[in-house]
Design a protein around this motif. Sequence first.
Motif, PDB file in Angstrom:
ATOM      1  N   GLY A 199       0.821  -1.206   0.000  1.00 43.28           N
ATOM      2  CA  GLY A 199       0.000   0.000   0.000  1.00 43.28           C
ATOM      3  C   GLY A 199       0.851   1.251   0.000  1.00 43.28           C
ATOM      4  O   GLY A 199       2.038   1.213   0.347  1.00 43.28           O
ATOM      5  N   PRO A 200       0.263   2.381  -0.390  1.00 38.11           N
ATOM      6  CA  PRO A 200       1.011   3.646  -0.384  1.00 38.11           C
ATOM      7  C   PRO A 200       1.334   4.070   1.041  1.00 38.11           C
ATOM      8  O   PRO A 200       0.579   3.797   1.970  1.00 38.11           O
ATOM      9  N   ALA A 201       2.472   4.736   1.177  1.00 32.80           N
ATOM     10  CA  ALA A 201       2.910   5.135   2.517  1.00 32.80           C
ATOM     11  C   ALA A 201       3.738   6.404   2.444  1.00 32.80           C
ATOM     12  O   ALA A 201       4.456   6.640   1.467  1.00 32.80           O
ATOM     13  N   GLY A 202       3.635   7.191   3.486  1.00 32.51           N
ATOM     14  CA  GLY A 202       4.512   8.344   3.643  1.00 32.51           C
ATOM     15  C   GLY A 202       5.903   7.887   4.049  1.00 32.51           C
ATOM     16  O   GLY A 202       6.172   6.696   4.219  1.00 32.51           O
ATOM     17  N   GLN A 203       6.776   8.839   4.237  1.00 33.55           N
ATOM     18  CA  GLN A 203       8.181   8.521   4.508  1.00 33.55           C
ATOM     19  C   GLN A 203       8.349   7.564   5.681  1.00 33.55           C
ATOM     20  O   GLN A 203       9.115   6.598   5.615  1.00 33.55           O
TER      21      GLN A 203
ATOM     22  N   VAL B 222      -5.726  -0.127   7.093  1.00 34.66           N
ATOM     23  CA  VAL B 222      -7.014  -0.489   6.494  1.00 34.66           C
ATOM     24  C   VAL B 222      -6.977  -1.944   6.036  1.00 34.66           C
ATOM     25  O   VAL B 222      -7.932  -2.703   6.239  1.00 34.66           O
ATOM     26  N   ALA B 223      -5.864  -2.356   5.433  1.00 35.13           N
ATOM     27  CA  ALA B 223      -5.729  -3.755   5.007  1.00 35.13           C
ATOM     28  C   ALA B 223      -5.805  -4.695   6.203  1.00 35.13           C
ATOM     29  O   ALA B 223      -6.466  -5.740   6.145  1.00 35.13           O
ATOM     30  N   ALA B 224      -5.135  -4.334   7.285  1.00 36.24           N
ATOM     31  CA  ALA B 224      -5.177  -5.165   8.494  1.00 36.24           C
ATOM     32  C   ALA B 224      -6.605  -5.267   9.015  1.00 36.24           C
ATOM     33  O   ALA B 224      -7.043  -6.346   9.445  1.00 36.24           O
ATOM     34  N   TRP B 225      -7.339  -4.158   8.964  1.00 39.30           N
ATOM     35  CA  TRP B 225      -8.743  -4.180   9.404  1.00 39.30           C
ATOM     36  C   TRP B 225      -9.568  -5.097   8.505  1.00 39.30           C
ATOM     37  O   TRP B 225     -10.385  -5.887   8.996  1.00 39.30           O
ATOM     38  N   LEU B 226      -9.367  -5.022   7.185  1.00 33.19           N
ATOM     39  CA  LEU B 226     -10.094  -5.891   6.264  1.00 33.19           C
ATOM     40  C   LEU B 226      -9.796  -7.367   6.541  1.00 33.19           C
ATOM     41  O   LEU B 226     -10.706  -8.209   6.524  1.00 33.19           O
ATOM     42  N   LEU B 227      -8.532  -7.671   6.800  1.00 32.08           N
ATOM     43  CA  LEU B 227      -8.155  -9.060   7.065  1.00 32.08           C
ATOM     44  C   LEU B 227      -8.760  -9.546   8.375  1.00 32.08           C
ATOM     45  O   LEU B 227      -9.236 -10.686   8.470  1.00 32.08           O
ATOM     46  N   GLU B 228      -8.740  -8.708   9.399  1.00 34.13           N
ATOM     47  CA  GLU B 228      -9.359  -9.088  10.675  1.00 34.13           C
ATOM     48  C   GLU B 228     -10.858  -9.298  10.489  1.00 34.13           C
ATOM     49  O   GLU B 228     -11.436 -10.257  11.025  1.00 34.13           O
ATOM     50  N   ARG B 229     -11.478  -8.412   9.735  1.00 29.20           N
ATOM     51  CA  ARG B 229     -12.916  -8.503   9.488  1.00 29.20           C
ATOM     52  C   ARG B 229     -13.268  -9.791   8.756  1.00 29.20           C
ATOM     53  O   ARG B 229     -14.314 -10.406   9.000  1.00 29.20           O
ATOM     54  N   ALA B 230     -12.360 -10.229   7.862  1.00 32.59           N
ATOM     55  CA  ALA B 230     -12.591 -11.453   7.095  1.00 32.59           C
ATOM     56  C   ALA B 230     -12.208 -12.704   7.876  1.00 32.59           C
ATOM     57  O   ALA B 230     -12.412 -13.819   7.391  1.00 32.59           O
TER      58      ALA B 230
ATOM     59  N   MET C  73      -3.391  -2.377  -1.967  1.00 31.69           N
ATOM     60  CA  MET C  73      -4.248  -1.294  -1.510  1.00 31.69           C
ATOM     61  C   MET C  73      -3.922  -0.014  -2.272  1.00 31.69           C
ATOM     62  O   MET C  73      -2.755   0.321  -2.457  1.00 31.69           O
ATOM     63  N   GLY C  74      -4.958   0.702  -2.710  1.00 30.94           N
ATOM     64  CA  GLY C  74      -4.691   1.965  -3.386  1.00 30.94           C
ATOM     65  C   GLY C  74      -5.934   2.562  -4.002  1.00 30.94           C
ATOM     66  O   GLY C  74      -6.806   1.838  -4.491  1.00 30.94           O
ATOM     67  N   ASP C  75      -6.006   3.895  -3.994  1.00 29.75           N
ATOM     68  CA  ASP C  75      -7.144   4.603  -4.559  1.00 29.75           C
ATOM     69  C   ASP C  75      -6.802   5.164  -5.933  1.00 29.75           C
ATOM     70  O   ASP C  75      -5.631   5.395  -6.265  1.00 29.75           O
ATOM     71  N   GLY C  76      -7.850   5.424  -6.717  1.00 34.08           N
ATOM     72  CA  GLY C  76      -7.680   6.078  -7.999  1.00 34.08           C
ATOM     73  C   GLY C  76      -7.597   7.584  -7.833  1.00 34.08           C
ATOM     74  O   GLY C  76      -7.228   8.100  -6.773  1.00 34.08           O
ATOM     75  N   SER C  77      -7.943   8.308  -8.873  1.00 37.19           N
ATOM     76  CA  SER C  77      -7.841   9.767  -8.839  1.00 37.19           C
ATOM     77  C   SER C  77      -8.755  10.336  -7.755  1.00 37.19           C
ATOM     78  O   SER C  77      -9.776   9.755  -7.398  1.00 37.19           O
ATOM     79  N   ALA C  78      -8.365  11.491  -7.243  1.00 39.78           N
ATOM     80  CA  ALA C  78      -9.188  12.191  -6.245  1.00 39.78           C
ATOM     81  C   ALA C  78      -9.727  13.479  -6.850  1.00 39.78           C
ATOM     82  O   ALA C  78      -9.832  14.500  -6.165  1.00 39.78           O
ATOM     83  N   CYS C  79     -10.087  13.408  -8.144  1.00 41.59           N
ATOM     84  CA  CYS C  79     -10.475  14.613  -8.890  1.00 41.59           C
ATOM     85  C   CYS C  79     -11.686  14.376  -9.781  1.00 41.59           C
ATOM     86  O   CYS C  79     -11.787  14.946 -10.871  1.00 41.59           O
ATOM     87  N   ARG C  80     -12.605  13.520  -9.331  1.00 48.63           N
ATOM     88  CA  ARG C  80     -13.708  13.136 -10.203  1.00 48.63           C
ATOM     89  C   ARG C  80     -14.896  14.105 -10.156  1.00 48.63           C
ATOM     90  O   ARG C  80     -15.733  14.088 -11.067  1.00 48.63           O
ATOM     91  N   THR C  81     -15.013  14.905  -9.113  1.00 49.21           N
ATOM     92  CA  THR C  81     -16.139  15.824  -8.978  1.00 49.21           C
ATOM     93  C   THR C  81     -15.655  17.157  -8.415  1.00 49.21           C
ATOM     94  O   THR C  81     -14.516  17.272  -7.935  1.00 49.21           O
ATOM     95  N   LEU C  82     -16.545  18.131  -8.432  1.00 48.91           N
ATOM     96  CA  LEU C  82     -16.201  19.448  -7.896  1.00 48.91           C
ATOM     97  C   LEU C  82     -15.894  19.386  -6.399  1.00 48.91           C
ATOM     98  O   LEU C  82     -15.096  20.175  -5.889  1.00 48.91           O
ATOM     99  N   LYS C  83     -16.537  18.448  -5.694  1.00 44.22           N
ATOM    100  CA  LYS C  83     -16.336  18.345  -4.249  1.00 44.22           C
ATOM    101  C   LYS C  83     -15.259  17.329  -3.871  1.00 44.22           C
ATOM    102  O   LYS C  83     -15.038  17.062  -2.694  1.00 44.22           O
ATOM    103  N   ALA C  84     -14.587  16.766  -4.871  1.00 47.10           N
ATOM    104  CA  ALA C  84     -13.519  15.802  -4.599  1.00 47.10           C
ATOM    105  C   ALA C  84     -12.349  16.494  -3.905  1.00 47.10           C
ATOM    106  O   ALA C  84     -12.184  17.717  -4.018  1.00 47.10           O
ATOM    107  N   PRO C  85     -11.525  15.735  -3.186  1.00 49.69           N
ATOM    108  CA  PRO C  85     -10.380  16.347  -2.500  1.00 49.69           C
ATOM    109  C   PRO C  85      -9.473  17.157  -3.417  1.00 49.69           C
ATOM    110  O   PRO C  85      -8.897  18.167  -3.003  1.00 49.69           O
ATOM    111  N   GLY C  86      -9.348  16.730  -4.680  1.00 52.05           N
ATOM    112  CA  GLY C  86      -8.487  17.446  -5.618  1.00 52.05           C
ATOM    113  C   GLY C  86      -9.242  18.311  -6.606  1.00 52.05           C
ATOM    114  O   GLY C  86      -8.674  18.755  -7.601  1.00 52.05           O
TER     115      GLY C  86
END
Length: 238
Positions: free
Chosen positions: A52-56, A100-108, A148-161
């Motif tokens: 999954g994506p991660a900061g430094q 989030v992945a760990a939560w999904l695995l625990e949930r499953a 784990m990963g999301d697509g673009s964050a620019c799909r609507t006017l109210k999107a984060p981007g």
Amino acid sequence: MLVAAAVCPCPPLLVPEVAAGAAPELDPVRTACSDALAVLAAARADRLVVVGPAGQSGRGPHPEGARGSFRGFGVDLAVRLGRGGADTPAGRELPPSLAVAAWLLERAGWSGAPVEGLGVGESLAAERCFEAGRQIGGAAGRVALLVMGDGSACRTLKAPGYLDERAAPFDGAVARALGTADVEALEALDAELAYELKAAGRAPWQVLAGAAEGAEPAGALLYDDAPYGVGYFVATWS
């Protein structure tokens, strides 16, 4: 050898306690993620690698038993990656995507193969993503991936981007590539465009592409939508 992969989005909002009153809106995504994890379980892998994506601070390997939490999102909820023993060193905390992945695995109720994590920088060069994937896919035994990963964050006017007209075509190409297990299409994703569209999944998807080189898996797209203006995909490769 890569025997199966599941692709899931990684917004902390997937966790109902974080989403609070908005939780029901993402029930279809959660259901699709559960179905994808069932495919991983059926593959009977010897080892599950979560990417999954991660900061430094969260980049690099995370051993089984590594811990994470959603305290940064206002919820006192802790998770653990895989089963792990009580004496497993906690080490550094999981980045949000792996939490989030760990939560999904625990949930499953994941009880199959041992689990380990890999946090990758969103700006990691494509070739380095491919190489990381090749190392995973070339390891001995039967290996499965949870990507784990999301697509673009620019799909609507109210999107984060905010709205970007390039976002829908970009996400459409990603959805087709994930749904058909098109390794070459994932390898061809434009890293600069992905960065501009705030698509956090680009690097993890390219790790998947590297791991699947030569494997010729069959793909299935289980979910493709953009709640909150962010592209979310759930897919399986087997």
